[in-house]
Design an enzyme around this catalytic site. Structure first.
Site, PDB file in Angstrom:
ATOM      1  N   THR A  97      37.891  46.018  51.502  1.00 42.34           N
ATOM      2  CA  THR A  97      37.547  45.804  50.094  1.00 42.34           C
ATOM      3  C   THR A  97      36.053  45.917  49.788  1.00 42.34           C
ATOM      4  O   THR A  97      35.647  46.646  48.882  1.00 42.34           O
ATOM      5  CB  THR A  97      38.042  44.407  49.663  1.00 42.34           C
ATOM      6  OG1 THR A  97      39.464  44.402  49.782  1.00 42.34           O
ATOM      7  CG2 THR A  97      37.643  44.083  48.235  1.00 42.34           C
TER       8      THR A  97
ATOM      9  N   ASP B 224      46.825  44.054  46.006  1.00 40.58           N
ATOM     10  CA  ASP B 224      46.421  43.788  47.396  1.00 40.58           C
ATOM     11  C   ASP B 224      46.993  42.472  47.921  1.00 40.58           C
ATOM     12  O   ASP B 224      47.526  42.400  49.031  1.00 40.58           O
ATOM     13  CB  ASP B 224      44.889  43.763  47.474  1.00 40.58           C
ATOM     14  CG  ASP B 224      44.379  43.497  48.881  1.00 40.58           C
ATOM     15  OD1 ASP B 224      44.402  44.429  49.702  1.00 40.58           O
ATOM     16  OD2 ASP B 224      43.980  42.348  49.158  1.00 40.58           O
TER      17      ASP B 224
ATOM     18  N   HIS C 278      49.547  42.204  51.078  1.00 40.30           N
ATOM     19  CA  HIS C 278      49.324  41.546  52.375  1.00 40.30           C
ATOM     20  C   HIS C 278      50.503  40.636  52.714  1.00 40.30           C
ATOM     21  O   HIS C 278      50.990  40.622  53.842  1.00 40.30           O
ATOM     22  CB  HIS C 278      48.051  40.691  52.333  1.00 40.30           C
ATOM     23  CG  HIS C 278      46.797  41.481  52.462  1.00 40.30           C
ATOM     24  ND1 HIS C 278      46.479  42.212  53.578  1.00 40.30           N
ATOM     25  CD2 HIS C 278      45.755  41.639  51.598  1.00 40.30           C
ATOM     26  CE1 HIS C 278      45.299  42.799  53.394  1.00 40.30           C
ATOM     27  NE2 HIS C 278      44.843  42.468  52.205  1.00 40.30           N
TER      28      HIS C 278
ATOM     29  N   ASP D 251      40.435  50.498  45.941  1.00 37.81           N
ATOM     30  CA  ASP D 251      39.541  50.562  47.097  1.00 37.81           C
ATOM     31  C   ASP D 251      40.203  51.122  48.359  1.00 37.81           C
ATOM     32  O   ASP D 251      39.523  51.676  49.210  1.00 37.81           O
ATOM     33  CB  ASP D 251      38.935  49.168  47.376  1.00 37.81           C
ATOM     34  CG  ASP D 251      39.977  48.058  47.424  1.00 37.81           C
ATOM     35  OD1 ASP D 251      41.155  48.297  47.099  1.00 37.81           O
ATOM     36  OD2 ASP D 251      39.595  46.918  47.781  1.00 37.81           O
TER      37      ASP D 251
HETATM   38  P1  AMP Z   1      40.508  42.196  51.811  1.00 38.74           P
HETATM   39  O1  AMP Z   1      41.909  42.475  51.440  1.00 38.74           O
HETATM   40  O2  AMP Z   1      40.427  41.222  52.929  1.00 38.74           O
HETATM   41  O3  AMP Z   1      39.713  43.430  52.135  1.00 38.74           O
HETATM   42  O4  AMP Z   1      39.807  41.506  50.561  1.00 38.74           O
HETATM   43  C1  AMP Z   1      40.449  41.328  49.318  1.00 38.74           C
HETATM   44  C2  AMP Z   1      39.981  40.057  48.696  1.00 38.74           C
HETATM   45  O5  AMP Z   1      38.614  40.122  48.364  1.00 38.74           O
HETATM   46  C3  AMP Z   1      40.622  39.735  47.369  1.00 38.74           C
HETATM   47  O6  AMP Z   1      41.873  39.138  47.527  1.00 38.74           O
HETATM   48  C4  AMP Z   1      39.636  38.778  46.741  1.00 38.74           C
HETATM   49  O7  AMP Z   1      40.007  37.456  47.037  1.00 38.74           O
HETATM   50  C5  AMP Z   1      38.343  39.064  47.473  1.00 38.74           C
HETATM   51  N1  AMP Z   1      37.267  39.472  46.550  1.00 38.74           N
HETATM   52  C6  AMP Z   1      37.209  40.555  45.789  1.00 38.74           C
HETATM   53  N2  AMP Z   1      36.061  40.589  45.072  1.00 38.74           N
HETATM   54  C7  AMP Z   1      35.378  39.484  45.390  1.00 38.74           C
HETATM   55  C8  AMP Z   1      34.113  38.938  45.006  1.00 38.74           C
HETATM   56  N3  AMP Z   1      33.327  39.578  44.129  1.00 38.74           N
HETATM   57  N4  AMP Z   1      33.734  37.784  45.582  1.00 38.74           N
HETATM   58  C9  AMP Z   1      34.515  37.159  46.477  1.00 38.74           C
HETATM   59  N5  AMP Z   1      35.713  37.603  46.884  1.00 38.74           N
HETATM   60  C10 AMP Z   1      36.145  38.761  46.355  1.00 38.74           C
HETATM   61 ZN    ZN Z   2      40.837  45.604  48.845  1.00 37.16          ZN
HETATM   62 ZN    ZN Z   3      43.373  43.427  51.282  1.00 37.90          ZN
END
Ligand code: AMP
Ligand code: ZN
Ligand code: ZN
Length: 399
Positions: free
Chosen positions: A68, A187, A191, A234
């Protein structure tokens, strides 16, 4: 006299053209983890409507690693992570001697971690107002647009949309020409339920309905005729199989080295060449993954020229899960972070508005080209040194 009238006519024409350009508006929406083929697997009338009126890519290739934070910041800057510095969701930064984590507010808001120039800064430097509802990077000190929000996942999606509509309804000096808007679905559900789960496809339909409400509300804005809407994401999502778990600690000793991550990739670093050599040798025997010294990471990933990237990178084959926990680790049903060439890691790109062709479908492109595309629509000079190239996506544009 003739010359004089020609000059007046020319300057009137030029001012009309530049007024038209500063009248361009862009709303860029990210729906996190929206895998490209979700659109073919359930009923999405609003996405279809947008694509039929405007442009659609077969899919959008994320940058590696397909996570992300690196990808949202590549969309925003037109740079590969090895150049913008956000090389993972969490990493150790030797240059700052500090760890970054997306879960640590003080780091997310610390501008020192972020290189490059996000599109909202390019806009504001050149006299346009910009706004962000939660885009990665827009909360960092020194990188904030005029209007920004501190991340709070609990804010309902429709409330986010209403804020954006209110920003576009502001009178001209305060009205942003560029707005970025983020949603953490599908997303989150992807998951928990995996990319094939019925709840994930239900969430895709919910996001389609949300898009329908966005299109209805934006169509009533005064600026509707000048608004370009981009809907993107993303990365995609891959099915994770609980049988495909690899415990790296069964192969190598990670005491006294830095071990980062679990899942599709892990990174290992150490100041000791000798220890790195031992770990590397041990890991070359692990099945269903590839192990690289940083300098040998494949060029196509553009993922080596930054010392925040681990000294050793281990990349799992699709669907495999790496960890260093002999007692196993929590496994989601879906994950991303794998090789960005895998179709399951690809995201969506659909756009409509006066800048875009009508009903135009094109092949896959890389998300680093989105920054120069948006810069062009807003008539902005792009930041020098980006990796993206407008020529790679110029065919999407009407002119
Ligand atoms: P991931 O799937 O682990 O790559 O990350 C996804 C998660 O990033 C989402 O579920 C959000 O909780 C988190 N996320 C997205 N944007 C932000 C942000 N600006 N600050 C903190 N967490 C975020
Ligand atoms: Zn993502
Ligand atoms: Zn994710």
């Amino acid at each position: 006299m003739n010359n004089y009238f020609q000059r007046v006519a020319l300057s009137l024409l030029l001012s009309a053209v530049s007024a038209q350009n500063s009248d361009a508006y862009v709303l860029m929406i990210s729906m996190d983890g929206f895998r490209a083929d979700y659109l073919d697997r359930t009923y999405t009338p609003n996405f279809d409507k947008l694509a039929n009126r405007g442009v659609k890519a077969e899919s959008l290739r994320p940058v590696f690693i397909s996570k992300t934070f690196p990808n949202h910041y590549s969309l925003a800057t037109g740079m590969y992570p090895e150049n913008h510095g956000l090389i993972a969701n969490s990493f150790y930064a030797p240059d700052l001697q500090e760890r970054y984590s997306m879960r640590d507010r003080s780091k997310v808001e610390d501008g020192r971690f972020y290189a490059g120039e996000p599109i909202w800064i390019t806009a504001e430097k050149q006299g346009l107002k910009a706004a962000s509802f939660y885009w990665v990077g827009s909360e960092a000190q020194g990188l904030r647009p005029s209007i920004w929000k501190r991340y709070d996942q609990g804010v309902p999606f429709d409330a986010r949309v209403d804020s954006v509509i209110s920003w576009f309804s502001l009178p001209p000096p305060s009205r942003p020409n560029l707005v970025l808007l983020y949603f953490h679905e599908p997303d989150w559900t992807g998951h928990a339920e995996g990319p094939n789960g019925w709840k994930t496809l239900k969430k895709v339909r919910d996001m389609d309905a949300l898009l329908g409400r966005i299109l209805s509300k934006t169509s009533k804005l005064d600026i509707a005729q000048n608004l370009n809407i981009i809907v993107t994401s993303d990365h995609g999502m891959m099915e994770v199989d609980s049988e495909k778990l690899i415990d790296l600690s069964a192969y190598a000793d990670f005491s006294d080295v830095r071990f980062e991550g679990s899942g599709p990739t892990v990174a290992i670093s150490s100041d000791s060449e000798e220890r790195l050599g031992e770990v590397y040798e041990s890991l070359t025997t692990v099945p269903h993954c590839n192990v690289y010294y940083r300098q040998d990471i494949p060029d196509r990933w553009h993922y080596k020229n930054h010392d925040r990237i681990g000294d050793i990178l281990v990349v799992a084959d699709k669907g495999w899960w790496l960890s260093a926990l002999s007692h196993g680790s929590f496994l989601p049903k879906g994950m991303h972070g794998y090789d960005n060439d895998l179709q399951s890691m690809h995201a969506i790109f659909i756009a409509d508005g006066p800048a875009f062709k009508d009903g135009y479908l094109r092949g896959i492109f890389d998300n680093i080209h989105v920054y120069p595309l948006v810069a062009h629509i807003l008539d902005l000079a792009p930041y020098p040194g980006i990796d993206g190239d407008l020529d790679a996506v110029r065919d999407l544009l009407r002119d």
